[in-house]
Design an enzyme around this catalytic site. Structure first.
Site, short mmCIF file in Angstrom:
data_model
loop_
_atom_site.label_atom_id
_atom_site.label_comp_id
_atom_site.label_asym_id
_atom_site.label_seq_id
_atom_site.Cartn_x
_atom_site.Cartn_y
_atom_site.Cartn_z
N ASP A 150 0.60 -8.98 1.65
CA ASP A 150 -0.46 -8.09 1.17
C ASP A 150 -1.38 -8.85 0.23
OD1 ASP A 150 -1.84 -5.85 -0.27
OD2 ASP A 150 -0.38 -4.62 0.80
N LYS A 182 -11.38 0.15 14.81
CA LYS A 182 -9.97 0.49 15.03
C LYS A 182 -9.69 0.64 16.53
CE LYS A 182 -7.32 0.83 12.36
NZ LYS A 182 -6.48 -0.24 11.75
N GLY A 224 0.82 -1.21 0.00
CA GLY A 224 0.00 0.00 0.00
C GLY A 224 0.85 1.26 0.00
N GLY A 271 -3.43 -2.19 -2.30
CA GLY A 271 -2.04 -1.96 -2.67
C GLY A 271 -1.74 -2.53 -4.05
N TYR A 313 -16.40 1.86 11.73
CA TYR A 313 -14.97 1.80 11.41
C TYR A 313 -14.14 2.34 12.57
CZ TYR A 313 -10.51 3.18 9.33
OH TYR A 313 -9.18 3.36 9.08
N ILE A 353 1.50 3.79 2.39
CA ILE A 353 2.45 3.98 3.49
C ILE A 353 3.38 2.78 3.58
CG2 ILE A 353 2.73 4.33 5.97
CD1 ILE A 353 -0.01 5.68 6.00
#
Length: 339
Positions: free
Chosen positions: A31, A153, A10, A36, A149, A12
């Site tokens: 991944d 997190k 991705g 990504g 969401y 970052i």
């Protein structure tokens, strides 16, 4: 040192991969390529110390195999972007909760260290002057995907902290505030590449709501070294740290700065949230980080300002999409990918 990066293909993650390879790490990227791309890893794949495993963090056996024998893990794999969260809430919840638990279980089994990439979304609608790591979390309706969401997190962080407190797994949590830079796409609602892509192609810049909501944007090259410093500092274990930009700006002003900086003829168009997403969508009016904790521990001080960010992202979009050639051939055309 053997490092595993989940979500390393991705935006970052790929910058983190390049950074660690240059430092001499052996890096394995895990991944599923859902958001990504291998293109992000073009330079990394030339390095003999790099390896790639295609897989999902929802596959417990696969992630255990990938992490086995590692010294440390950067867990960046997650469902990201407002558009994706709104359109695929169930997939997002599974990835962000079950996937993180699988990674934590694998890290525990391997005896590795973990840096968990979390998000400023955990603060929800708290719009206080500067959000520090102990600021209250203010969430909206639990049935609205934006706040589920944020809740997911938060659960990720709770899982990570519990693995540290109960099992002794060395875990550091980082809350990222609107990280931007080259390789980021606008495909899932990322505001900066979206607006810059529109400005470059002469199409209206679409700003949602009234545009007066403010954010602080963090440049990826400021954030990545800080991630590594936090992961390597034993004092960070069991703690959460904000990493955010220092310049607060409204989205409307950001759009106007982009138009001016890029000498674009585009207009700025305000789009109601109901038209952009769905009825009942909610947003926060302000989100500003307090970086004091990270500054005291590792000297984190974001340096890249908005004009530089615009230049870097615009240059990247031009290069990746062959934009300059196509603009000469077809003025006002739309980008075919990633805006």
């Amino acid at each position: 040192m053997r490092t595993v990066i989940t979500g390393g293909a991705g935006f970052i993650g790929s910058h983190l991969t390049d950074y660690l390879l240059k430092r001499g790490d052996s890096v394995t990227v895990f991944d599923d390529l859902s958001t990504g791309t291998l293109e992000n890893l073009t330079e990394a794949r030339k390095n003999p110390n790099f390896s790639f495993i295609e897989g999902t963090v929802l596959d417990k056996a696969a992630i255990h195999d990938a992490i086995a024998g590692s010294d440390r893990v950067f867990h960046l794999a997650a469902a990201v972007g407002v558009q994706l969260i709104v359109e695929q809430p169930l997939t997002s919840l599974r990835t962000n909760i079950h996937g993180t638990e699988n990674v934590l279980d694998a890290v525990k089994a391997a005896g590795s260290k973990l840096l968990l990439a979390s998000t400023s979304e955990v603060y929800g609608k708290n719009s206080s002057d500067a959000l520090h790591e102990e600021s209250d979390r203010i969430l909206g309706d639990a049935l609205k995907s934006r706040w589920t969401y944020a809740a997911a997190k938060g659960i990720d962080e709770a899982f990570a902290h519990a693995y540290w407190s109960e099992y002794g797994v060395p875990v550091t949590i980082v809350r990222l505030f609107n990280t931007v830079g080259p390789r980021q796409t606008g495909r899932y609602g990322m505001v900066v590449p979206n607006l810059i892509g529109q400005a470059l192609t002469g199409t209206p810049l679409t700003v949602f709501g009234d545009g007066q909501q403010t954010r602080c944007f963090s440049y990826v090259a400021d954030v990545v070294p800080a991630l590594v410093k936090l992961a390597e500092d034993e004092r960070s274990v069991g703690q959460a740290y904000n990493l955010g930009g220092a310049q607060e700006i409204s989205i409307f002003e950001l759009a106007n700065q982009i138009v001016e900086r890029l000498e674009s003829e585009s207009l700025v168009s305000l789009i109601p949230y109901e038209q952009a997403y769905a009825a009942g969508y909610e947003d926060m009016r302000r989100r500003v980080p307090d970086n004091t904790k990270a500054n005291k521990l590792i000297g984190f001080e974001p340096e890249t300002r908005i004009p530089q960010i615009i230049d870097f992202v615009a240059g990247d979009l031009r290069a990746r999409n062959g934009l300059e050639d196509r603009l000469m051939q077809q003025a006002g055309s739309l980008l075919s990918v990633a805006v």
